[in-house]
Scaffold this active site. Structure first.
Site, PDB file in Angstrom:
ATOM      1  N   HIS A 663      27.088 -11.440 -44.002  1.00 35.94           N
ATOM      2  CA  HIS A 663      25.628 -11.452 -44.038  1.00 35.94           C
ATOM      3  C   HIS A 663      25.050 -10.596 -45.162  1.00 35.94           C
ATOM      4  CE1 HIS A 663      25.787  -7.716 -41.475  1.00 35.94           C
ATOM      5  NE2 HIS A 663      24.759  -7.415 -42.245  1.00 35.94           N
ATOM      6  N   GLY A 812      22.116  -0.645 -43.042  1.00 37.97           N
ATOM      7  CA  GLY A 812      22.716   0.040 -44.176  1.00 37.97           C
ATOM      8  C   GLY A 812      24.191   0.313 -43.947  1.00 37.97           C
ATOM      9  N   SER A 814      26.074  -2.096 -42.497  1.00 38.14           N
ATOM     10  CA  SER A 814      26.647  -3.440 -42.496  1.00 38.14           C
ATOM     11  C   SER A 814      27.854  -3.547 -43.419  1.00 38.14           C
ATOM     12  CB  SER A 814      25.603  -4.449 -42.957  1.00 38.14           C
ATOM     13  OG  SER A 814      24.689  -4.735 -41.934  1.00 38.14           O
ATOM     14  N   GLY A 815      28.891  -4.246 -42.956  1.00 40.97           N
ATOM     15  CA  GLY A 815      30.087  -4.468 -43.770  1.00 40.97           C
ATOM     16  C   GLY A 815      31.060  -3.318 -43.755  1.00 40.97           C
TER      17      GLY A 815
END
Length: 864
Positions: A663, A812, A814-815
């Site tokens: 995403h 922030g 994410s991933g």
């Protein structure tokens, strides 16, 4: 942890005849037959002589017995003589280190130089004095061989020395008793010792001979004196370009001016790992002689730069020693020291309504040999409450429950060791707090705050723990112990609709029942949780038909229905939750890969395991926050979008590849941002502080390609995973290392503790973190996850967090990695930060991409 997202679903960023037979035979033979055998003559003996002939001497058995006893006695005598001369009187070499106080001399600067005439003159007198002192002690005098003076310091003059003795084995204990503790000696008037040297006291302790050798190894011996306003630096030989010497004995004598104390800090520390049998070792002594009772700290292994390695002396000298025993090649250390005025007083009167106080030189290690006293007095009618925000008074080999070394004493009770925040309250408006440190090992101490409170209502509008701590009223009886003594969870009436009443009377959330986690503490929430006949119970508590067990299909969310289905040797395929060796053999053991044990006969389960380890294995003590340590998460990557700074996190899995969330790379056409274009992204590895991207530990790389999973759904966030190829490979270091990728069969049992890291928002709707944050959370069983987030959880997702909220990933993050530690300390990439409803909300855990289920896809795209 996300790009622009929907408001409710947020992306997140270890043989012959006997004597009797021979005699009987000879009686019936003529002597000539015996002599030459030429004539055959038989002589018969009279019957009445038979008895007489049998008594020619004592019985042979008696003779044999006498011989045996004599031999034994002789052996005992010989053995005793050998033992006496070789063992009882065997000489044992003993070396004692110590110091003596010379009361009629004043220290001069020349005493610092061991090559000066002044040093030689005083050293000679000290050696004569030591010989005289030992001569006055029968257990020592006859066995003293030599003494060597190694240094002098102020006070009036303290002489540091080591003495060698050759002592009979049976006299060693007498010698040790003679030297035990600090002794006051008056030289006998008729002594031939030089009358010009007056000794007030002397101390000596047995020492490892290797340590004494340091004084003889001048090639690695250094003397440094710092002055007011100076910071003096020193390092191990060759640092940082080459490793310190092997089998070395090094020492650094550190000095300051009179009436000063020293502050020593190791700015970088990397020596061979600690080993119980043999290791390289750095020790710091509050003395100029390596006396164990004066050791301040003992260090080995590797520490991150942010770790607190600042130590204080109690006088103007310190001794740093390095003894190397291993052939391992490590860079060593870089250190600095400076002087501070000696503390004239410690403690004082605290008379305000509220205030703070701490151990001396906090947060640096407090000095040895110090006593502080604080007298707290608040307005009459009120009581005093002291809250220790941090408390570290821990010594090596400390006896559990014993506070005989370093401690804080309040109202006659002593506190020591390492403790979480705690409160101590008085029953009057006065309180006395005493802090004591002994002559040896120190710690970083404590930080405390005191306040005045109304005894009738100590926590206005809040719940008062029995410890005196105040907590929010809604935390009372919520299933979590917010008071360190559990007083907020005692005497509760549970809410039958939402809570389960444990046998120990604790209240726990109802959906924690039968989740395989002992939440009550007495396991009562996991009793009577079996499934009915003809069914199989999954590890997460779910019941499935017995026929679905070992059918090569994952029916339990955790795959436990396919975990114990035989080893499948020679099978063409393995059950879905069994590990498949390269040879094709199936292993049903949970998480066998890279666990340090060879489970596959071909060893394939232990290949490619140079991952998931951290150079910096010491964790800093951070006050009141979740800041990570430098190098603590070396696989964490910060992804910056052009013109926007940090947007997402990622994990390093090889020199060229990263894993992140799909995403993060969805284009935002409204704002004309093509996040799918790799040229938009820059990866920062080894980064800790976003404001220090140019630090020497950081490696910057451009992104060459972005590959998102083709089944990624940007509405449901299913298959939320992507891999990124770097334009140039990174170089592994203490700050940049890969995390291990789990096998597709890797299980994440409910209740398992896992770490999430990132630079995302520190609060919902708040601002991003500058320093890399860390949070420990736990896996929530899939059944509970489905109930809390109905119709939103797919098999590729896993819920992790705390159901009462408080710790979570946020925008922030994410991933970024969800790092799972196995029993051998190796870290695996359990998940990728994906999405959540808000951040850290109650009953709204974070949702993460379940990496094991997408392991094959990662290998297909990256070859890793």
């Amino acid at each position: 942890m996300r790009n622009p997202e929907p408001p409710t679903r947020g992306p997140r960023a270890s043989r012959g005849s006997s004597v009797g037979e021979l005699s009987a035979d000879l009686r019936y033979k003529h002597h000539s037959q015996i002599m030459n055998g030429s004539e055959e003559i038989v002589e018969f003996l009279p019957v009445n002589n038979g008895k007489k002939m049998e008594k020619r001497g004592p019985k042979r058995c008696v003779v044999l017995l006498v011989i045996v006893i004599s031999a034994l006695l002789l052996s005992l005598i010989v053995g005793f003589m050998v033992w006496h001369f070789q063992y009882w009187n065997a000489k044992v070499q003993k070396i004692y280190n110590g110091y003596l106080r010379i009361t009629n001399r004043q220290f001069v600067d020349a005493y610092e130089n061991s090559n000066s005439s002044e040093f030689a003159e005083l050293a000679g007198k000290v050696k004569d004095t030591l010989a005289a002192l030992y001569g006055s002690i029968p257990a020592l005098g006859p066995y003293h061989k030599t003494s060597v003076v190694t240094a002098f310091s102020e006070g009036s003059v303290i002489a540091y020395y080591w003495s060698e003795f050759s002592i009979p084995q049976h006299k060693v204990k007498d010698a040790q008793w003679a030297l035990m503790g600090e002794r006051i000696f008056n030289i006998p008037p008729k002594s031939r010792a030089l009358p010009t040297l007056s000794v007030g006291s002397f101390v000596a302790y047995p020492v490892d001979p290797r340590t004494a050798q340091t004084s003889l190894d001048k090639s690695c011996s250094f003397a440094l004196h710092t002055k007011v306003g100076e910071v003096t630096h020193f390092t191990t030989p060759g640092f940082p370009d080459s490793p310190y010497p092997n089998r070395a004995r090094c020492q650094w004598v550190l000095r300051g001016d009179a009436d000063q104390v020293l502050s020593l800090t190791f700015r970088s520390f990397d020596v061979a790992p600690c080993d119980e049998r043999e290791s390289d070792q750095v020790k710091v002594y509050d003395s100029l002689s390596p006396l164990e009772p004066r050791a301040v700290v003992e260090l080995c292994g590797t520490y991150p730069p942010s770790y607190n390695l600042t130590f204080l002396s109690s006088q103007n000298v310190l001794l740093v020693t390095l003894i190397t025993n291993t052939p391992l090649r490590h860079p060593g250390f870089a250190a600095q020291f400076f002087q501070l005025p000696k503390m004239s007083m410690c403690g004082g009167a605290l008379t305000e309504v509220a205030g703070t106080f701490s151990s001396p030189y906090y947060p640096g290690h407090y000095p040895p040999n110090i006593d502080c006293l604080w007298n707290i007095e608040v307005p009459s009618g009120n009581n005093v409450k002291v809250r220790f925000k941090t408390f570290y008074l821990l010594e090596p080999h400390m006896t559990l429950g014993s506070c005989s070394k370093d401690y804080v004493e309040i109202n006659g009770e002593k506190y020591c060791g390492e403790k979480p925040p705690f409160v101590v309250a008085s029953k009057s408006n006065k309180m006395t707090v005493r802090f004591h440190s002994d002559a040896s090992y120190t710690d970083s101490g404590f930080l405390a705050e005191y306040l005045s409170y109304d005894s009738s209502d100590p926590c206005p509008g809040m719940f008062t723990c029995n410890t005196g701590r105040c907590i929010k009223s809604e935390l009372r009886c919520d299933g979590w112990a917010d008071c360190t003594d559990f007083s907020d969870e005692l005497d509760c009436v549970c809410n039958a609709t939402h809570q389960f009443t444990c046998q120990n009377k604790f209240c726990k959330p109802l959906f924690w029942v039968c989740d395989t986690v002992n939440d009550c503490g007495d396991n009562s929430d996991e009793l009577q949780c079996g499934c009915s006949g003809q069914t199989f119970k999954c590890r997460d508590g779910k019941c499935i038909p017995e026929s679905k067990k070992c059918d090569h299909l994952r029916d339990c969310a955790d795959g436990s229905d396919e975990a114990d289905c035989g080893d499948g040797a020679g099978a063409a395929s393995c059950p879905q939750n069994s590990y498949k060796c390269r040879s094709g053999v199936c292993v049903s053991k949970a998480n066998p890969e890279c666990d340090g044990m060879r489970d596959c006969s071909d060893g394939s389960d232990e290949e490619q395991c140079e991952c998931g380890t951290r150079s910096f294995n010491k964790q800093s003590r951070i006050v009141g926050g979740q800041n990570s340590d430098v190098g603590e998460w070396p696989w964490q990557v910060s992804l910056h979008a052009q013109g926007q700074g940090h947007l997402c996190g990622a994990s390093l899995i090889s020199p060229n590849w990263l894993v992140s969330a799909a995403h993060c790379f969805v284009d935002d056409m409204r704002n004309n941002m093509r996040y799918s274009d790799p040229r938009v992204w820059t990866a920062y590895l080894g980064l800790h502080d976003q404001s220090q991207r140019q630090a020497s530990t950081v490696q910057e790389r451009k992104v060459k390609s972005v590959i998102s999973h083709r089944l990624f759904n940007d509405f449901t966030f299913d298959h939320d995973i992507a891999v990124l190829e770097l334009d140039q490979p990174v170089t592994y270091s203490n700050w940049v290392r890969p995390i291990c990728l789990p096998d597709a069969t890797h299980s994440l049992p409910p209740g398992k503790a896992i770490w999430v890291t990132g630079w995302g928002l520190t609060a919902e709707g708040g601002t991003g973190a500058v320093v890399l944050q860390k949070g420990e959370i736990r896996v929530i069983n899939q059944t509970t996850c489905h109930r809390l987030l109905p119709q939103q959880i797919t098999p590729r997702m896993v819920c992790v967090g705390f159901l009462n909220g408080g710790v979570d990933a946020c925008q922030g993050d994410s991933g970024g990695p969800l790092s799972s530690m196995e029993d051998n300390g190796r870290m695996f990439l359990a998940g990728v930060v994906s999405w959540g409803e808000g951040c850290a909300r109650r009953d709204k855990p974070g949702v993460y991409t379940r990496v094991p289920l997408l392991r094959d896809w990662i290998k297909e795209k990256t070859g890793v």
